[in-house]
Design an enzyme around this catalytic site. Structure first.
Site, PDB file in Angstrom:
ATOM      1  N   HIS A   1      11.769 161.051 -89.637  1.00  0.00           N
ATOM      2  CA  HIS A   1      11.804 160.266 -88.389  1.00  0.00           C
ATOM      3  C   HIS A   1      11.797 161.228 -87.208  1.00  0.00           C
ATOM      4  O   HIS A   1      12.845 161.705 -86.771  1.00  0.00           O
ATOM      5  CB  HIS A   1      13.054 159.373 -88.394  1.00  0.00           C
ATOM      6  CG  HIS A   1      13.150 158.442 -87.227  1.00  0.00           C
ATOM      7  ND1 HIS A   1      13.849 157.241 -87.284  1.00  0.00           N
ATOM      8  CD2 HIS A   1      12.667 158.509 -85.957  1.00  0.00           C
ATOM      9  CE1 HIS A   1      13.775 156.638 -86.113  1.00  0.00           C
ATOM     10  NE2 HIS A   1      13.080 157.388 -85.282  1.00  0.00           N
TER      11      HIS A   1
ATOM     12  N   HIS B   1       9.487 161.856 -83.535  1.00  0.00           N
ATOM     13  CA  HIS B   1       8.397 161.525 -82.610  1.00  0.00           C
ATOM     14  C   HIS B   1       7.893 162.834 -82.005  1.00  0.00           C
ATOM     15  O   HIS B   1       8.662 163.542 -81.344  1.00  0.00           O
ATOM     16  CB  HIS B   1       8.894 160.610 -81.491  1.00  0.00           C
ATOM     17  CG  HIS B   1       9.489 159.338 -81.998  1.00  0.00           C
ATOM     18  ND1 HIS B   1       8.779 158.159 -82.071  1.00  0.00           N
ATOM     19  CD2 HIS B   1      10.729 159.054 -82.475  1.00  0.00           C
ATOM     20  CE1 HIS B   1       9.557 157.205 -82.554  1.00  0.00           C
ATOM     21  NE2 HIS B   1      10.745 157.722 -82.820  1.00  0.00           N
TER      22      HIS B   1
ATOM     23  N   HIS C   1      10.755 150.773 -86.599  1.00  0.00           N
ATOM     24  CA  HIS C   1      12.085 150.903 -86.012  1.00  0.00           C
ATOM     25  C   HIS C   1      12.715 149.513 -86.003  1.00  0.00           C
ATOM     26  O   HIS C   1      12.070 148.543 -85.565  1.00  0.00           O
ATOM     27  CB  HIS C   1      11.995 151.400 -84.569  1.00  0.00           C
ATOM     28  CG  HIS C   1      11.720 152.863 -84.425  1.00  0.00           C
ATOM     29  ND1 HIS C   1      10.667 153.497 -85.041  1.00  0.00           N
ATOM     30  CD2 HIS C   1      12.383 153.824 -83.716  1.00  0.00           C
ATOM     31  CE1 HIS C   1      10.701 154.784 -84.717  1.00  0.00           C
ATOM     32  NE2 HIS C   1      11.722 155.017 -83.918  1.00  0.00           N
TER      33      HIS C   1
ATOM     34  N   GLU D   1      18.261 149.438 -84.410  1.00  0.00           N
ATOM     35  CA  GLU D   1      18.766 150.574 -83.617  1.00  0.00           C
ATOM     36  C   GLU D   1      19.679 149.988 -82.544  1.00  0.00           C
ATOM     37  O   GLU D   1      20.874 150.257 -82.511  1.00  0.00           O
ATOM     38  CB  GLU D   1      17.597 151.337 -82.980  1.00  0.00           C
ATOM     39  CG  GLU D   1      18.024 152.518 -82.114  1.00  0.00           C
ATOM     40  CD  GLU D   1      16.835 153.208 -81.417  1.00  0.00           C
ATOM     41  OE1 GLU D   1      15.743 152.619 -81.349  1.00  0.00           O
ATOM     42  OE2 GLU D   1      17.033 154.343 -80.922  1.00  0.00           O
TER      43      GLU D   1
ATOM     44  N   ASP E   1      14.640 162.444 -84.587  1.00  0.00           N
ATOM     45  CA  ASP E   1      14.116 161.449 -83.635  1.00  0.00           C
ATOM     46  C   ASP E   1      13.348 162.098 -82.476  1.00  0.00           C
ATOM     47  O   ASP E   1      12.134 162.250 -82.556  1.00  0.00           O
ATOM     48  CB  ASP E   1      15.257 160.557 -83.130  1.00  0.00           C
ATOM     49  CG  ASP E   1      14.791 159.184 -82.654  1.00  0.00           C
ATOM     50  OD1 ASP E   1      13.595 158.883 -82.804  1.00  0.00           O
ATOM     51  OD2 ASP E   1      15.625 158.421 -82.132  1.00  0.00           O
ATOM     52  N   ASP E   2      14.055 162.478 -81.413  1.00  0.00           N
ATOM     53  CA  ASP E   2      13.431 163.118 -80.238  1.00  0.00           C
ATOM     54  C   ASP E   2      14.290 164.328 -79.853  1.00  0.00           C
ATOM     55  O   ASP E   2      15.017 164.303 -78.855  1.00  0.00           O
ATOM     56  CB  ASP E   2      13.385 162.119 -79.069  1.00  0.00           C
ATOM     57  CG  ASP E   2      12.640 160.856 -79.434  1.00  0.00           C
ATOM     58  OD1 ASP E   2      11.408 160.893 -79.482  1.00  0.00           O
ATOM     59  OD2 ASP E   2      13.299 159.835 -79.700  1.00  0.00           O
TER      60      ASP E   2
HETATM   61  N1  ADE Z   1      10.412 156.187 -79.294  1.00  0.00           N
HETATM   62  C1  ADE Z   1      10.881 157.436 -79.350  1.00  0.00           C
HETATM   63  N2  ADE Z   1      12.147 157.442 -79.770  1.00  0.00           N
HETATM   64  C2  ADE Z   1      12.494 156.153 -79.993  1.00  0.00           C
HETATM   65  C3  ADE Z   1      13.655 155.503 -80.445  1.00  0.00           C
HETATM   66  N3  ADE Z   1      14.778 156.172 -80.748  1.00  0.00           N
HETATM   67  N4  ADE Z   1      13.651 154.165 -80.533  1.00  0.00           N
HETATM   68  C4  ADE Z   1      12.561 153.469 -80.212  1.00  0.00           C
HETATM   69  N5  ADE Z   1      11.433 154.030 -79.790  1.00  0.00           N
HETATM   70  C5  ADE Z   1      11.393 155.363 -79.682  1.00  0.00           C
HETATM   71 ZN    ZN Z   2      12.568 156.899 -83.363  1.00  0.00          ZN
END
Ligand code: ADE
Ligand code: ZN
Length: 336
Positions: free
Chosen positions: A14, A16, A194, A197, A275-276
């Protein structure tokens, strides 16, 4: 424990790619492409990364992506992430990209996918890191835009293993994309999404039922429904959990309150992911360390996150067997 986690051969599911844009590269690309960004310094950027929910993050994240223009930019972005993988001993990674973030700005689908793919290919031979690419639809955009994007992806089927769904969960139910996902499945793509969350457990159910997904990205809100948690454990439905992201976006107040270890101990197929990472303060080792520091875990439990990730990955059965063996040997050697 730090050394054990750092050297553990890890699998990320996971991530991005747009979320790996570090402030330093953002400035470099802004200068290279003559794009104005609303920050004076790296510190300015980091100060702006103070989020109170998912949407407050997404607004800044989409703005950051504006500096990505050329194929070389997408290559540089992806290569920088892969070097982080090497540093953290991530041996396989399954990467999301958001084509609509770029096509909406006039950047061609081919530019995006070819730049990313060139870096991923180079990583196989030069870094010994394997990967898969997953194309996400932005759920705040409409069905028509998702269909157009799917159409563009058909020429790149050899590079894209699955489709996913990301962006604003609240107000954009999975059902909006039921027909797009059906078409994607018919075209031979695997599906992920997703869900859970910020949205409730029912949002995860909807994603599973309506989009026929094989794994859930995040999914931590399943805990609102204990019977559902038991069902996820029984069916071995994988959750790609992102601990540091969940703290930064206030899904949980503190890491000690995060439910990932509880879910692991209940037998749910949970995995750790970043994630990011450029926005949430850490890559894979940092995410593992944050969970390990806040919860009293054994090395076998920590390795279980990786066994789960191997299981849940989109690699061949033979490759799974190979990675299992490597991890089992590593755990045996470092167990005490
Ligand atoms: N795009 C990038 N990170 C995300 C996240 N945590 N939740 C939803 N969309 C995303
Ligand atoms: Zn994500």
């Amino acid at each position: 424990m730090k050394q054990f986690i750092q050297d553990l051969p890890k699998v990320e599911l996971h991530l991005h790619i747009e979320g790996t844009l570090e402030p330093e590269l953002m400035f470099e690309l802004a200068a290279r492409n003559n794009i104005t960004i609303p920050f004076e310094s790296f510190e300015d950027v980091r100060d702006a990364y103070n989020f109170h929910n998912l949407q407050s993050f997404l607004d800044i994240y989409y703005q950051g992506a504006n500096v990505l223009i050329t194929e070389q930019d997408f290559f540089d972005l992806t290569w920088a992430y892969l070097l982080r993988c090497k540093n953290d001993n991530v041996v396989h990674t399954e990467i999301f990209f958001d084509p609509q973030t770029h096509t909406e700005r006039g950047i061609s689908f081919d530019t995006v996918v070819n730049g990313i793919e060139r870096a991923l290919s180079k990583a196989v031979s030069e870094l010994n890191i394997t990967s898969q690419l997953i194309m996400c639809f932005l759920r705040h955009l409409d069905e028509e835009s998702a269909f157009t994007t799917l159409e563009q992806a058909l020429q790149h089927k050899d590079k894209i293993i699955a489709v996913g769904l990301d962006s604003s969960e609240n107000g954009n139910p999975a059902g909006k994309f039921e027909r797009v996902f059906k078409r994607a499945l018919n075209e031979g793509f695997l599906t992920v999404a997703h869900a859970g969350e910020e949205g409730p457990a029912s949002s995860i159910r909807d994603a599973l039922d309506l989009l026929q997904i094989t794994r859930i990205d995040h999914g931590v809100r399943c805990s609102d429904d204990e019977a559902f948690v038991q069902e996820l454990a029984r069916k071995k439905t994988p959750l790609t959990v992102c601990p540091l992201s969940n703290i930064k976006l206030k899904v949980f107040e503190e890491m000690s309150e995060h439910n990932i270890v509880e879910l692991l101990r209940k037998g749910v197929c949970v995995t750790i992911n970043s994630d990011d990472p450029a926005y949430f303060g850490g890559y894979m080792t940092d995410n593992f360390m944050a969970v390990s520091d806040a919860h009293n875990m054994t090395k076998a439990e920590i390795a279980q996150f990786t066994f789960n990730a191997i299981d849940a990955s989109f690699i061949s059965a033979l490759e799974k067997k190979r990675l299992f063996a490597i991890n089992e040997a590593y755990l045996t050697l470092h167990h005490s």
